[in-house]
Design a protein around this motif. Structure first.
Motif, PDB file in Angstrom:
ATOM      1  N   MET A  94       0.810  -1.211   0.000  1.00  0.00           N
ATOM      2  CA  MET A  94       0.000   0.000   0.000  1.00  0.00           C
ATOM      3  C   MET A  94       0.848   1.268   0.000  1.00  0.00           C
ATOM      4  SD  MET A  94      -3.107  -1.211   2.434  1.00  0.00           S
ATOM      5  CE  MET A  94      -4.087   0.187   2.005  1.00  0.00           C
ATOM      6  N   SER A 101       0.419  -1.491  -7.007  1.00  0.00           N
ATOM      7  CA  SER A 101       0.335  -2.563  -6.013  1.00  0.00           C
ATOM      8  C   SER A 101       0.076  -3.920  -6.649  1.00  0.00           C
ATOM      9  CB  SER A 101      -0.731  -2.246  -4.972  1.00  0.00           C
ATOM     10  OG  SER A 101      -2.002  -2.148  -5.575  1.00  0.00           O
ATOM     11  N   ARG A 120       2.207  -7.092  -5.673  1.00  0.00           N
ATOM     12  CA  ARG A 120       1.550  -8.316  -5.186  1.00  0.00           C
ATOM     13  C   ARG A 120       2.054  -9.538  -5.950  1.00  0.00           C
ATOM     14  NH1 ARG A 120      -2.963  -9.099  -2.323  1.00  0.00           N
ATOM     15  NH2 ARG A 120      -3.517  -6.915  -2.474  1.00  0.00           N
ATOM     16  N   ASN A 163      -2.779  -6.245   7.087  1.00  0.00           N
ATOM     17  CA  ASN A 163      -2.948  -5.450   5.877  1.00  0.00           C
ATOM     18  C   ASN A 163      -2.708  -6.349   4.669  1.00  0.00           C
ATOM     19  OD1 ASN A 163      -0.041  -5.426   5.248  1.00  0.00           O
ATOM     20  ND2 ASN A 163       0.115  -4.120   7.055  1.00  0.00           N
ATOM     21  N   THR A 181      -0.262  -6.686   2.606  1.00  0.00           N
ATOM     22  CA  THR A 181       1.069  -7.292   2.550  1.00  0.00           C
ATOM     23  C   THR A 181       1.158  -8.461   3.517  1.00  0.00           C
ATOM     24  OG1 THR A 181       2.016  -5.137   2.005  1.00  0.00           O
ATOM     25  CG2 THR A 181       3.544  -6.838   2.735  1.00  0.00           C
TER      26      THR A 181
END
Length: 99
Positions: A3, A8, A12, A29, A31
């Motif tokens: 984030m 992202s 990811r 979160n 991650t």
């Protein structure tokens, strides 16, 4: 991590491609959801350091449990065979080197 940086989706996919991913964070979160191992970090109230503009009573300070993240990092580095790159676990030596 996901984030805090642009693209992202790309981040990811990069994390998913890793064989192993450990992460430290204060909160759950996106991650953290991708990690194999999650290690909690100390909050601002558990860290040693300057507290500009934040006053507490002596009683409150006596209840704060310090759990410096530096100890976690240095201990983990030693267990991974990287102790020589982390001043052989001597945090004070690392701070002296920084100064």
């Amino acid at each position: 991590m996901l984030m805090a940086h642009a693209d992202s989706k790309h981040g990811r996919e990069a994390v998913k491609a890793l064989d192993f991913f450990a992460h430290t964070d204060l909160f759950m979160n996106p991650t953290v959801a991708l990690t194999y191992v999650v290690m909690p970090v100390a909050s601002a109230f558990e860290r040693e350091g300057l507290k500009l503009g934040f006053e507490t009573s002596e009683e409150a300070q006596s209840m704060i449990q310090l759990r410096p993240d530096t100890n976690i990092i240095f201990d983990l580095a030693g267990r991974l065979g990287l102790g020589d790159q982390f001043w052989h676990g001597d945090i004070d030596a690392a701070f002296r080197h920084q100064r």
